[in-house]
Design an enzyme around this catalytic site. Structure first.
Site: not given
Ligand code: 26W
Length: 808
Positions: A355, A543-544, A549, A651, A655
């Site tokens: 992952h 998100k985290r 990110k 992911t 969504k």
């Protein structure tokens, strides 16, 4: 099924019998428990029958082992899946109760950090809904992922004691407990037949007690099981010795340390916490799962030599990769198979999903620790490594120089990814680009060695929870247009493409979004006191918190817009509401600085009369599954802006796409596949490509300071951080300033800044044409069918698990 009146009756009966109350005196918790008990009643039979069916037909089974299952709440999805949601909500309303506040009584099961844990939960839903004999196996942590509070802009972590009130969905199965051993010494004796018998001396025994959670398939009478293991003191040790005070305290200490094994979830997402307790957790999970699998298999009359014909095990990242030596141990030491036989079965049964390629997340355990905590397991890992290296030396002379990079034990460490690859027949990445990066770069040596093992399985999400359940408005509009087949065949959402010029449809879908935004605006007002403009662009990054990110890029853009408006107050800017949700790992300093920065920018921007409601910055505390369910249906713009090559898949991107948000994103992870489906005109792509990023890492050529000196906008923002403009006397962001400039901006925030700003301007222009925007939005929902986890699970089942759905 029931009529509303019947359900009402049932509920009142339950309340009387279970809680001893009339509906009038019952609070939401009482009502919640009564409803849960009705659902339990209605699934018990199916649960039993599902298990019996699998046994009777001797079905091939898949076990999904994961240290994390981020399931969130189950009430609504269980009601929906067994066809009771509408009748229950109606009955509650008729009794004068608000269904939502009843369902909200359930504490989120936050047994995961982020993407990896939520993926596991979506997979369970798809396996049950598609009638696969698939089960989850995880740990019943007493404390889930911490609860986040923000105090003066700083993240504070509180323990998440989610089991405070009994968990309605679990059943304890004490009689199916298993024993797990840690430490001690291993002794071997030759048996009469020459085989070796291993015995353990002075090992600590721990009891693994299973708790089963039903996984209800969508209206198909299938109920699979998520089995969560809890660590307890073995019964024979449970009696507290009364003979001396010191023994008494020693005993309590021991009990405490045993229970710690399933005490809490490690809150680190994508960075290794190399602590002994985490390794204990991993072995505890793996040993109980595999012992349990063998016990079930044998109870059903299976011959151990045929295990691989009836069993597949997927390991979710390397966290459960001790499954390799544990299965070897049980097959050899308990079942008396030879090494060769055991190895053939082990590799045929196990498959591994990767992952992340972030090097700081790759698991390695010190040899000393493994040897002392798991002596027999270490012996087996050693042997696997020796045989593997010997094979390399003799069978692959061209790879001799690569051995140090391939060896499972190297530099006094056990390399878990290497163990997982060698011990599995399948290694998969989670999006096309990610798998290519594994093959070409991170795992290239292994790919050359075992090309046949590598494959891609692009992630997915359950469209039942993430569209049908959380966005009823949109689901209804879709069903009205194309019929309900999309619910069982999500690819049929593509039927919506025809509606992208249908004025009535666009209007209806647009109205749903507006309604959802209104609901979110109310939530924001209630939770933060911030009033947001419902007609502004809802620009969402949830998100985290991680540097890769790039929440920082988002904030730099916000500061830039703020500066522009301050310079030119009459600037014609489409109003925007920036919405953030993110937890930082407790020890991740930079991530916490970024959270703090968001809050300080928010407090300045939101209060500024020059800005008015043209910009609002909202940080929603304690982002979790339930909050995601409220934000996602209301998103206009989905921020997927990771440094290219760093986000394995994502992911949340799927969504939001499914719920009609447009993506602004880099060519990273599954964004690429989103773009390929919707086409470049229905997505906003910017920034460096993964090749460019790799080239800079390999060859240099990027200098962040140059950009600081040449781009005035960037200099201004960084100087504002350094100069304390977004702080106060005590609060400053100098560390962020130095971090970016003196570590040469490792995630290319400055490098991608211009491209991001330009692309955000395109977003703004597009939003000014509501009909055009709505068309793009519908195209996103229409092409999102591929990202149903049903598709993903079908691929795992046919390519890796060799599984077909169970016939009813
Ligand atoms: C050992 C510490 C640790 C903890 C968690 C290392 C690595 C992890 C996970 C691999 C992090 C994770 O959740 N990865 C995410 O997995 C999602 C599901 O496949 C992907 O969509 C995300 O891109 C990826 O970051």
């Amino acid at each position: 099924m029931y009529t509303t009146t019947e359900f009402q009756q049932l509920l009142e009966d339950k309340l009387r019998r279970k809680r001893g109350k009339e509906i009038k005196e019952a609070d939401d918790k009482d009502v919640y428990e009564a409803v849960a008990s009705i659902v339990q009643d209605s699934i018990t039979e199916d649960w039993l029958e599902t298990r019996q069916r699998y046994e009777k037909r001797n079905e091939r089974q898949i076990y999904y082992i994961s240290m994390e299952f981020l399931i969130g709440r189950l009430m609504e999805s269980n009601l929906m899946n067994c066809g009771l949601l509408d009748v229950c909500s109606d009955a509650l309303r008729q009794l004068g109760r608000d269904p939502e506040s009843v369902y909200n009584q359930e504490h989120d099961a936050g047994l995961g950090n982020g993407g990896l844990g939520r993926l596991a939960a979506c997979f369970l839903d798809s396996m049950a809904s598609l009638k696969y004999a698939g089960h989850g196996s995880g740990i019943r942590y007493r404390y889930g992922l911490f609860e986040q509070r923000i105090i003066h802009g700083n993240q504070v972590e509180l323990p998440d004691y989610w089991l405070k009130e009994a968990y309605a969905w679990e059943t304890r199965k004490a009689n199916e407990s298993l024993k797990i051993y840690f430490g001690g010494e291993v002794h071997s004796h030759a048996r009469a037949d020459g085989s070796l018998e291993f015995t353990y001396k002075h090992a600590d025994e721990v009891l693994a007690v299973p708790y089963d959670v039903p996984i209800v398939g969508y209206r198909n009478n299938v109920v699979n099981t998520l089995r969560l293991w809890s660590a307890e003191l073995p019964e024979h040790e449970a009696e507290i010795p009364g003979d001396s005070e010191s023994r008494y305290y020693h005993h309590l200490d021991h009990m405490h340390s045993v229970e710690q094994i399933s005490g809490f979830l490690y809150p680190d997402d994508s960075s290794l916490e190399g602590r002994e307790l985490r390794l204990k957790q991993q072995y505890f999970l793996v040993s109980s799962t595999i012992q349990n699998i063998l016990r079930e298999y044998k109870a059903n009359g299976g011959s151990i030599r045929e295990l691989h014909k009836k069993t597949a095990i997927q390991i979710n990242d390397t966290h459960p990769s001790l499954a390799v030596p544990e299965l070897m141990r049980l097959l050899m030491d308990e079942e008396r198979l030879s090494w060769e036989e055991a190895w053939k079965i082990t590799t045929a049964v196990l498959a591994y999903t990767n992952h992340t390629t972030l090097s700081e997340a790759l698991e390695k355990w010190p040899v000393d620790l493994v040897q002392q905590l798991l002596p027999r397991i270490f012996m087996i890992i050693n042997e696997i490594n020796e045989r593997f290296c010997r094979g390399l030396w003799f069978d692959h002379p061209d790879m001799r120089l690569d051995i140090p990079h391939l060896a499972i034990i190297a530099d006094d460490q056990v390399h878990m990814a290497r163990l997982a690859i060698v011990g599995s027949h399948s290694v998969n990445g989670v999006a096309h680009l990610h798998t290519e990066i594994l093959k070409k770069r991170e795992m290239n040596r292994f790919y050359r060695l075992y090309p046949e093992k590598f494959n891609n399985k692009t992630n997915g999400i359950t469209h039942r929870r993430w569209l049908l359940q959380v966005n009823r408005g949109l689901a209804d509009v879709v069903t009205e247009a194309i019929g309900p087949q999309w619910i069982s065949q999500p690819q049929k959402l593509s039927g919506l493409v025809r509606y992208s010029n249908d004025a009535a449809f666009l209007e209806a879908a647009g109205q749903v979004k507006q309604e959802n935004k209104k609901v979110l605006a109310e939530l924001i007002q209630k939770r933060t006191g911030i009033h947001v403009n419902e007609n502004s662009i809802f620009d969402v990054q949830i998100k985290r918190l991680h540097e890769y990110k790039r929440q920082l890029l988002n904030i730099f853009h916000i500061i830039h817009l703020y500066n522009e408006l301050k310079d030119n107050p009459s600037l014609d800017l489409t109003p925007r509401t920036f919405i953030f949700g993110a937890k930082a790992a407790p020890g991740y300093y930079m991530a916490k600085e970024i959270i703090k920065l968001v809050h300080h920018v928010a407090s300045i921007v939101n209060e500024d009369p020059v800005i008015g409601d043209r910009l609002k910055v909202v940080f929603l505390e304690n982002y979790n599954v339930s909050l995601a369910e409220k934000i996602i249906p209301a998103a206009d713009l989905s921020e997927q802006i990771s440094t290219a090559s760093k986000e394995a898949s994502g992911t949340g991107n799927m969504k939001m796409m499914m719920n009609g948000a447009l993506t602004i994103g880099t060519l990273d992870g599954a964004n690429i596949e989103i773009k390929d489906l919707v086409g470049p005109s229905n997505i906003f792509i910017f920034g460096l490509s993964s090749e460019e990023v790799h080239r800079y890492y390999a060859e240099g050529g990027y200098n962040a300071k140059d950009l600081y000196h040449t781009d005035e906008r960037i200099r201004r923002i960084l100087d504002q951080l350094h100069g304390g403009e977004f702080g106060s006397q005590e609060i400053e962001f100098k560390d962020l300033f130095y971090h970016i400039l003196y570590h040469n901006d490792p995630y290319f925030v400055l490098k991608d800044f211009d491209s991001y700003v330009v692309t955000q301007e395109l977003v703004e222009q597009a939003y000014r044409d509501p009909r055009h925007w709505q068309k793009m939005s519908v195209a996103n929902t229409a092409y999102s069918g591929k990202f149903s986890s049903d598709r993903t699970i079908h691929e795992y089942a046919s390519d890796i698990w060799k599984l077909t759905p169970v016939r009813s």
